[in-house]
Design an enzyme around this catalytic site. Sequence first.
Site, PDB file in Angstrom:
ATOM      1  N   LYS A 278       1.809  -6.616   5.637  1.00 18.60           N
ATOM      2  CA  LYS A 278       1.786  -7.691   4.831  1.00 18.60           C
ATOM      3  C   LYS A 278       3.022  -7.565   3.899  1.00 18.60           C
ATOM      4  CE  LYS A 278      -3.165  -7.135   4.413  1.00 18.60           C
ATOM      5  NZ  LYS A 278      -3.351  -5.620   4.500  1.00 18.60           N
TER       6      LYS A 278
ATOM      7  N   TYR B  80       0.716  -1.336  -0.002  1.00 18.42           N
ATOM      8  CA  TYR B  80       0.063   0.085   0.233  1.00 18.42           C
ATOM      9  C   TYR B  80       0.944   1.160  -0.085  1.00 18.42           C
ATOM     10  CZ  TYR B  80      -3.584  -3.234   1.716  1.00 18.42           C
ATOM     11  OH  TYR B  80      -4.476  -4.258   2.039  1.00 18.42           O
TER      12      TYR B  80
END
Length: 278
Positions: free
Chosen positions: A77, A52
């Site tokens: 992640k 992101y």
Amino acid sequence: MMINETYRLSNGVTIPKIGFGTWQINDGPDAYHAVKTAIEVGYRHIDTAQGYGNEASVGRAVRDSGVPREEIFITSKLESHIKNYDDAMNAFYETLKRLEMDYIDLFIIHAPWPWSEMGKDCREGNVEAYRALEQIYQEGKARAIGVSNFDVDDLKNILNHNTIVPHVNQIGYFIGLDQSKTIDFCRKENIFIEAYSPLGIGFLLENEIVQEVAKSYQKSPAQICIRYLLEKGVLPLPKSVHKHRMIENAEVDFSLSQEDIKILDAIKGDPRRWEDIN
Ligand code: A2P
């Protein structure tokens, strides 16, 4: 309030029942303000990812919120293309640096294949990358570890070749999307399910059946979508950059009747739209 309640993972770690999703919130002021506002209105669970690109802003917002670090559950992640031990390890420590934190609550493999090569066979690479996560967990740098977007075969590969059963599998899950195979398997193996895109990235809010059910409860369609996932015992991760929506998405202290759950179960998603986002 529902955001103060927790689920318990298989290793005993508690996790706030609703997480604040940060996918598609740009790094810098956007992510900073969104996360800071989410914490202000009561969220204690923030979901970010290396992919992101907003970990630094998330970390800064958490620090500036004034809420003690240990009261906020942070997930990140591993980038989807990292499929070996050393790179996974290095990438994890880069995440800690960007967040300016000395541990994370949950670290998961973002996807079983690189986003640019969806479906590619990365079984060996996933085992290797997950070995790094196991090491990180054993060192106490992550309180829980897991995977994301893994189907039954992807999960079996990990169960067959690694030691620690993933604590979490984060999947796209919302009204109309059939994830029963993955969910049934995860239940059997004690792998907790988190649901990203709980509003179907927003398009479910236009669904007439969802709207009708919402009216009958005097709730918004978003609240129905989120409550539906809680009724299924999974953990929704709604995203919004608007304060009033963040609040709305957290005000889900009501129950759906079995009849209404059945009505919502019968909705068939538009697979094209799901493919668009996955
Ligand atoms: P915005 O960030 O502008 O509020 P999902 O969580 O399924 O990915 O859905 C996110 C999308 O739904 C975003 O476009 C978000 O827009 C929008 N959204 C989030 N919460 C609400 C809400 N309560 N009502 C309407 N739209 C919402």
